[in-house]
Design a protein around this motif. Structure first.
Motif, PDB file in Angstrom:
ATOM      1  N   ASP A  49       0.826  -1.213   0.000  1.00 28.34           N
ATOM      2  CA  ASP A  49       0.000   0.000   0.000  1.00 28.34           C
ATOM      3  C   ASP A  49       0.858   1.259   0.000  1.00 28.34           C
ATOM      4  O   ASP A  49       0.579   2.212  -0.739  1.00 28.34           O
ATOM      5  CB  ASP A  49      -0.912   0.009   1.234  1.00 28.34           C
ATOM      6  N   VAL A  50       1.882   1.251   0.821  1.00 28.47           N
ATOM      7  CA  VAL A  50       2.690   2.469   0.950  1.00 28.47           C
ATOM      8  C   VAL A  50       3.593   2.655  -0.256  1.00 28.47           C
ATOM      9  O   VAL A  50       3.913   3.788  -0.636  1.00 28.47           O
ATOM     10  CB  VAL A  50       3.509   2.447   2.257  1.00 28.47           C
ATOM     11  N   GLY A  51       4.020   1.554  -0.881  1.00 32.80           N
ATOM     12  CA  GLY A  51       4.903   1.672  -2.040  1.00 32.80           C
ATOM     13  C   GLY A  51       4.306   2.482  -3.165  1.00 32.80           C
ATOM     14  O   GLY A  51       5.012   3.178  -3.908  1.00 32.80           O
ATOM     15  N   ALA A  52       2.976   2.435  -3.273  1.00 34.36           N
ATOM     16  CA  ALA A  52       2.301   3.117  -4.377  1.00 34.36           C
ATOM     17  C   ALA A  52       2.309   4.635  -4.242  1.00 34.36           C
ATOM     18  O   ALA A  52       2.117   5.340  -5.235  1.00 34.36           O
ATOM     19  CB  ALA A  52       0.861   2.619  -4.485  1.00 34.36           C
ATOM     20  N   VAL A  53       2.498   5.155  -3.026  1.00 29.17           N
ATOM     21  CA  VAL A  53       2.430   6.618  -2.835  1.00 29.17           C
ATOM     22  C   VAL A  53       3.792   7.246  -2.564  1.00 29.17           C
ATOM     23  O   VAL A  53       3.888   8.459  -2.358  1.00 29.17           O
ATOM     24  CB  VAL A  53       1.473   6.968  -1.668  1.00 29.17           C
ATOM     25  N   LEU A  54       4.843   6.460  -2.570  1.00 29.31           N
ATOM     26  CA  LEU A  54       6.154   6.993  -2.209  1.00 29.31           C
ATOM     27  C   LEU A  54       6.659   8.025  -3.209  1.00 29.31           C
ATOM     28  O   LEU A  54       7.325   8.996  -2.830  1.00 29.31           O
ATOM     29  CB  LEU A  54       7.164   5.844  -2.071  1.00 29.31           C
ATOM     30  N   ASP A  55       6.363   7.822  -4.493  1.00 31.57           N
ATOM     31  CA  ASP A  55       6.823   8.790  -5.488  1.00 31.57           C
ATOM     32  C   ASP A  55       6.209  10.171  -5.238  1.00 31.57           C
ATOM     33  O   ASP A  55       6.897  11.198  -5.335  1.00 31.57           O
ATOM     34  CB  ASP A  55       6.455   8.312  -6.895  1.00 31.57           C
ATOM     35  N   ASP A  56       4.922  10.186  -4.918  1.00 29.85           N
ATOM     36  CA  ASP A  56       4.250  11.453  -4.649  1.00 29.85           C
ATOM     37  C   ASP A  56       4.818  12.099  -3.389  1.00 29.85           C
ATOM     38  O   ASP A  56       5.061  13.314  -3.342  1.00 29.85           O
ATOM     39  CB  ASP A  56       2.749  11.207  -4.503  1.00 29.85           C
ATOM     40  N   ALA A  57       5.037  11.286  -2.372  1.00 24.92           N
ATOM     41  CA  ALA A  57       5.586  11.811  -1.113  1.00 24.92           C
ATOM     42  C   ALA A  57       6.998  12.353  -1.299  1.00 24.92           C
ATOM     43  O   ALA A  57       7.367  13.367  -0.692  1.00 24.92           O
ATOM     44  CB  ALA A  57       5.581  10.714  -0.052  1.00 24.92           C
ATOM     45  N   GLU A  58       7.770  11.681  -2.148  1.00 23.79           N
ATOM     46  CA  GLU A  58       9.150  12.115  -2.396  1.00 23.79           C
ATOM     47  C   GLU A  58       9.187  13.553  -2.894  1.00 23.79           C
ATOM     48  O   GLU A  58      10.038  14.346  -2.491  1.00 23.79           O
ATOM     49  CB  GLU A  58       9.791  11.180  -3.428  1.00 23.79           C
ATOM     50  N   GLN A  59       8.271  13.917  -3.757  1.00 21.23           N
ATOM     51  CA  GLN A  59       8.285  15.259  -4.332  1.00 21.23           C
ATOM     52  C   GLN A  59       7.633  16.292  -3.410  1.00 21.23           C
ATOM     53  O   GLN A  59       8.058  17.450  -3.375  1.00 21.23           O
ATOM     54  CB  GLN A  59       7.567  15.242  -5.687  1.00 21.23           C
ATOM     55  N   LYS A  60       6.636  15.861  -2.625  1.00 25.57           N
ATOM     56  CA  LYS A  60       5.928  16.814  -1.767  1.00 25.57           C
ATOM     57  C   LYS A  60       6.664  17.127  -0.470  1.00 25.57           C
ATOM     58  O   LYS A  60       6.339  18.102   0.207  1.00 25.57           O
ATOM     59  CB  LYS A  60       4.533  16.278  -1.448  1.00 25.57           C
ATOM     60  N   GLN A  61       7.639  16.307  -0.107  1.00 21.38           N
ATOM     61  CA  GLN A  61       8.284  16.488   1.190  1.00 21.38           C
ATOM     62  C   GLN A  61       8.976  17.845   1.323  1.00 21.38           C
ATOM     63  O   GLN A  61       9.136  18.356   2.429  1.00 21.38           O
ATOM     64  CB  GLN A  61       9.309  15.366   1.419  1.00 21.38           C
ATOM     65  N   PHE A  62       9.381  18.449   0.203  1.00 18.15           N
ATOM     66  CA  PHE A  62      10.097  19.717   0.282  1.00 18.15           C
ATOM     67  C   PHE A  62       9.169  20.905   0.484  1.00 18.15           C
ATOM     68  O   PHE A  62       9.608  21.978   0.892  1.00 18.15           O
ATOM     69  CB  PHE A  62      10.934  19.922  -0.984  1.00 18.15           C
ATOM     70  N   THR A  63       7.902  20.695   0.193  1.00 17.37           N
ATOM     71  CA  THR A  63       6.959  21.813   0.322  1.00 17.37           C
ATOM     72  C   THR A  63       5.917  21.580   1.407  1.00 17.37           C
ATOM     73  O   THR A  63       5.277  22.530   1.860  1.00 17.37           O
ATOM     74  CB  THR A  63       6.240  22.050  -1.019  1.00 17.37           C
ATOM     75  N   VAL A  64       5.719  20.333   1.815  1.00 18.65           N
ATOM     76  CA  VAL A  64       4.732  20.013   2.853  1.00 18.65           C
ATOM     77  C   VAL A  64       5.463  19.354   4.017  1.00 18.65           C
ATOM     78  O   VAL A  64       5.885  18.201   3.927  1.00 18.65           O
ATOM     79  CB  VAL A  64       3.629  19.076   2.305  1.00 18.65           C
ATOM     80  N   LYS A  65       5.601  20.073   5.118  1.00 23.59           N
ATOM     81  CA  LYS A  65       6.381  19.574   6.241  1.00 23.59           C
ATOM     82  C   LYS A  65       5.791  18.284   6.810  1.00 23.59           C
ATOM     83  O   LYS A  65       6.517  17.395   7.249  1.00 23.59           O
ATOM     84  CB  LYS A  65       6.467  20.639   7.327  1.00 23.59           C
TER      85      LYS A  65
END
Length: 942
Positions: A49-65
């Motif tokens: 389940d988590v593997g599917a959203v890691l790409d999105d999280a990777e990019q958002k981490q710099f703008t969403v604390k």
């Protein structure tokens, strides 16, 4: 279809590795493991389940604390899951089966462990599930599966000057400052600070200036010191002294070192480069540089720093040399070269337009341009170029780390497995010189190298490393051949999980899993590390010896995969080492250990055991054969070690052994080498314990195609030797034809087997034959086509070197022999009387160095013509009466071993040819030759 450039999120490869481990564990459907498997299936679902959203999280981490914090918590939970799965698989693999019909994974020991630990498994699985569930609140999107195949960029080796664009003016201005004969009113030397942001090319420019011919000619002494984070005055001054005088200096008294440096600088004009200076007080630097005031006027110090504040410590702001950004056109030149974009492509106009936009975003920073150019090397798909240009990462704001977006984007597009390998390097201090093979062993120990079919872990790690070099994340060291340095970008992405050193007095975080120390006493660690009980890595990257209490480390940190105690004094290895069931890498090199506990052999997962230069180590644990996953055993320099443990043949994965000591018993004899596929450099010692050729044959040396360097050593036991048996033994030790270097020491036969001179050994470049005291005839070494370096010594029974040395019985004595040989040395040859060179044979056409020393009965002759000879050294040859060879390139005497030496020493009778045979001779030294036959009028000119 072109492979996608985006290789996946940082944690993607971690999740994939955990899923691989789960698959292996879930294959067991034994009824007693149902409860365990149910828990593991829940873990598997969460990971998918988590593997599917890691790409999105990777990019958002710099703008969403909140996303960044979630990724930290997720990584922490994944570490716990990894520890759990490693423990389960280790327990399964090492348990005793209940009966022959039941697998080890179903043993009663594992059943008992599962029964006692279900609650612990439930806790770990629950932690992962809890963190994964939070993804829904963060509105993370599921993305399409990312192509995980890594694309490769060809590795290149370009001169520094070829990477310089738009710096001609900077170069000439700095050279002008260096050559201008000006100085401060109160000092004979001038400091020239070059400052600018990271990646702008300060070091590259300084290197270019440093090696310029006009600069080299102007200064008597040049010294380069990479300061980086280590601005300790003692380190800097010792480095400077070491560069001027290569003799080892163990002195730590600052006042004495200052005086030594002053004495070395008196009367000299020097250039000192202090590269990458980060900090340090003005008083500290002024005190450090006092000895330079005794040098000649016109001396210079060239300083590079990213900080204007640091530059201001040396000169007023108006006198700084600030290195500016490159123009867009110069950046485009760099980008074009590194991307290898061809003007012949139909898409060139489109790619050029996109590329120029990418270059514009780099804002004149050459490192960013070079890195992104390498990222797109040989890529002609427009979509690949647009992905770089349109990436959201360009819009991320700058932060305190000063890591520019262009470097972030190059990291962002690394394949996931390379991201983890690169970030692991954050444990190294900035500008740390690291070794490729050593780093790969550390990656392997941390499970960062994922298996590939038909490939070893070492080869896969080498592929990873070369890809990072191709992308400019690693660069060859300019100071030490074979070593590498890296950009400090890795620390930006390391976060709480990596901790480097204790210079900032911080306490280690509870989430810390990887720790390294440098320049800090290990004795401080227990207090600082008290919370990091789940630590997986401890690396000591300091060259200084440290006191250590190993009990603390072994009791406190049970999850260690990597433990490096090299150079630690008073080290005792307790029995509790056997409780570190996860341990894969253990480095005890340069420690005073005498024995190792038998419990060490319980470390089922151990891959690397380094014991090099443990001078006092007397024996290895008797059950070493239980370390079935051991791949590297380094026992080089263990001079007190007498024999190998029994049953080494069971170590099927052993890749690097370094040395094997042949024992007197069958269980530790030479037969044990048969199944082991040794790589790299390998020494077999105590070959006198081999009884017959059949034992030697079972070592299967001819099958070991990965050995590059081989040393075969006998030690005389005083018994009568069967010389025929000795020859047969050496015959069966015939190595694979891939061999590059060979050394034979102490061989007790009278002649050598035929294989030693076969031309099929076309890769051998270096050969040494030493202490073969019974030898009466040399093999046909002249047939080795690539042989460049040959040393022959202590062959007391050898009286004559004749035709057999150049050609074997099947070859006619014509043509060329020793066609590639450049270095030839004979020494301590007490019985050697005659050196015969066939008339019709062209010998030694490329020989540059000929050394003959301590051959007391040699009467001649030398080769008549040595067209490439640059060095001729003859010493302690009392009976030698010979004519010098025709050697037109022989030039001068130089006693430290540089080219152009000719020395004749203690030769009672020497005949010299007329000067015409030595047209370039400038200096000739002849001493203690009382029976010199003739000395021509040399006619030297001043």
């Amino acid at each position: 279809m072109a492979a996608k450039l985006y290789g996946g999120a940082y944690l993607s490869s971690f999740v994939d590795a955990l899923l691989e481990k789960l698959t292996s564990l879930l294959q067991d459907d034994d009824s007693s493991l149902v409860e365990r498997n149910n828990l593991l299936e829940r873990l598997e679902k969460s990971l998918r389940d988590v593997g599917a959203v890691l790409d999105d999280a990777e990019q958002k981490q710099f703008t969403v604390k909140k996303v960044k914090d979630w990724l930290v918590d997720l990584q922490d939970a994944l570490y716990f899951a990894d520890d759990l799965l490693d423990q389960l698989s280790t327990e399964a693999a090492t348990a005793t089966p209940r009966d022959p019909g039941i697998s080890a994974s179903c043993s009663s020991l594992v059943d008992s462990y599962i029964e006692d630990s279900v609650g612990c498994i439930e806790k770990v699985v629950g932690k992962v599930e809890s963190v994964v569930a939070r993804k829904n609140y963060l509105r993370l999107k599921e993305s399409a599966e990312v192509d995980m195949s890594s694309w490769r960029t060809p590795s290149t080796s370009l001169a520094v000057s070829s990477d310089i664009h738009g710096r001609d003016k900077d170069k000439e201005e700095i050279i002008k400052l260096l050559l201008t004969d000006t100085c401060h009113a109160q000092s004979p030397f001038t400091v020239i600070p070059i400052w600018g942001m990271g990646g702008i090319g300060k070091t590259t420019l300084a290197q270019l200036v440093y090696s310029d011919a006009k600069v080299v000619e102007n200064f008597d002494t040049r010294v380069w010191v990479c300061v980086a984070e280590n601005s300790d005055p003692l380190y800097v001054i010792k480095t400077i002294i070491g560069a001027i005088d290569p003799s080892p200096c163990s002195m730590d008294n600052f006042d004495v070192l200052q005086t030594m440096l002053k004495d070395k600088l008196i009367g000299k004009t020097f250039l000192l480069v202090l590269d990458d200076v980060w900090h340090g007080g003005r008083d500290t630097w002024e005190n450090l540089l006092k000895p330079f005031r005794y040098a000649n006027n016109g001396s210079k110090i060239l300083l590079t720093t990213h900080s204007e504040k640091v530059a201001s410590m040396f000169l007023a702001t108006s006198q700084h040399y600030q290195l500016g950004l490159l123009s867009d056109e110069d950046c485009w030149s760099v980008f074009s070269k590194h991307s290898s974009i061809s003007t012949n492509l139909e898409k060139y106009a489109t790619l050029e337009s996109i590329g120029r936009n990418i270059v514009e975003k780099c804002k004149g920073l050459p490192l960013a341009v070079k890195t992104l150019g390498g990222l797109l090397r040989y890529k002609s798909d427009v979509g690949d170029w647009k992905k770089i240009l349109e990436s959201e990462i360009w819009e991320f704001p700058e932060d305190e780390s000063e890591i520019v977006p262009a470097l972030r984007v190059s990291y962002h597009y690394l394949p996931s497995h390379l991201k983890r390998c690169f970030v692991y390097c954050s444990l190294f201090p900035e500008d740390y010189q690291f070794d490729k093979d050593e780093l790969i062993l550390l990656w392997m120990a941390e499970d960062l190298v994922q298996p590939m079919e038909n490939n070893t872990l070492e080869n896969i790690g080498s592929i990873y490393f070369d890809e990072l070099v191709a992308r400019s994340f690693f660069q060859s060291s300019s100071a030490f051949a074979g070593l590498f340095v890296m950009h400090d970008l890795a620390t930006f992405f390391a976060g709480k999980f990596f901790f480097r050193g204790f210079g900032n007095q911080r306490m280690v975080d509870s989430k810390t899993r990887h720790l390294s120390c440098n320049r800090d006493p290990i004795s401080r660690f227990p207090e600082a590390c008290d919370r990091a009980i789940h630590m997986r890595t401890f690396l000591c990257v300091d060259d200084k010896a440290n006191e250590i209490k190993s009990d603390f480390w072994l009791k406190q940190f049970r999850c260690l995969r990597v433990l490096a105690f090299q150079k630690c004094k008073n080290l005792l290895m307790p029995d509790s080492i056997g409780e570190l069931i996860y341990l894969r890498y253990l480095n005890l090199s340069w420690t005073p250990i005498v024995t190792l506990p038998e419990s060490l052999c319980k470390l089922y997962n151990l891959q690397t055991l380094k014991l090099s230069n443990c001078y006092y180590l007397e024996k290895l644990p008797s059950r070493m054969h239980d370390l079935v996953n051991l791949r590297h055993l380094d026992i080089g320099g263990t001079r007190s070690l007498k024999e190998m443990p029994k049953g080494m043949s069971k170590l099927k994965h052993l890749n690097l052994l370094g040395k094997y000591i042949v024992g007197e018993h069958e269980e530790n004899g030479i037969r044990e080498l048969g199944p082991i596929d040794v790589h790299g450099s390998f020494c077999i010692s105590h070959l006198e314990n081999v009884n017959n050729s059949s034992e030697a044959l079972e070592a299967k040396m001819g099958n070991k195609k990965h050995i590059d360097i081989l040393e075969l050593d006998w030690f005389s036991d005083g018994d009568t030797v069967d010389v025929e048996n000795e020859r047969d033994i050496l015959k069966e030790l015939r190595p694979h034809k891939n061999l590059k270097e060979l050394s034979i020491d102490g061989y007790r036969g009278e002649i050598f087997p035929d294989w030693l001179g076969l031309s099929s050994y076309s890769n051998i470049t270096k050969l040494k034959m030493h202490g073969c005291e019974n030898c009466r005839e040399l093999p046909s070494l002249g047939q080795l086509p690539s042989l460049q370096h040959l040393e022959i010594s202590l062959l007391d029974e050898l009286e004559r070197i004749g035709e057999e040395f150049y050609k074997n019985g099947e070859s006619c004595l014509e043509g060329t022999s020793f066609g590639s040989l450049e270095y030839l040395e004979f020494y301590d040859m007490n019985g050697w009387r005659e050196w015969h060179i066939p008339d019709n044979l062209d010998v030694f056409p490329k020989l540059k160095t000929l050394i003959i020393r301590d051959c007391p009965v040699l009467i001649g002759d030398l080769p008549a013509c040595l067209p490439a000879l640059e060095l001729l050294f003859i010493r302690e040859c009392e009976e030698l009466a010979c004519r010098f060879p025709i050697a037109p390139k022989l030039q001068r005497i130089h006693v430290n071993g540089a080219t152009g030496i000719q020395v004749v020493y203690k030769c009672d009778s020497v005949t010299l040819l007329p000067l015409g045979a030595l047209p370039n001779l400038k200096t000739l030294t002849i001493s203690e030759c009382p029976r010199l036959v003739s000395l021509p009028a040399l006619g030297f000119k001043n």
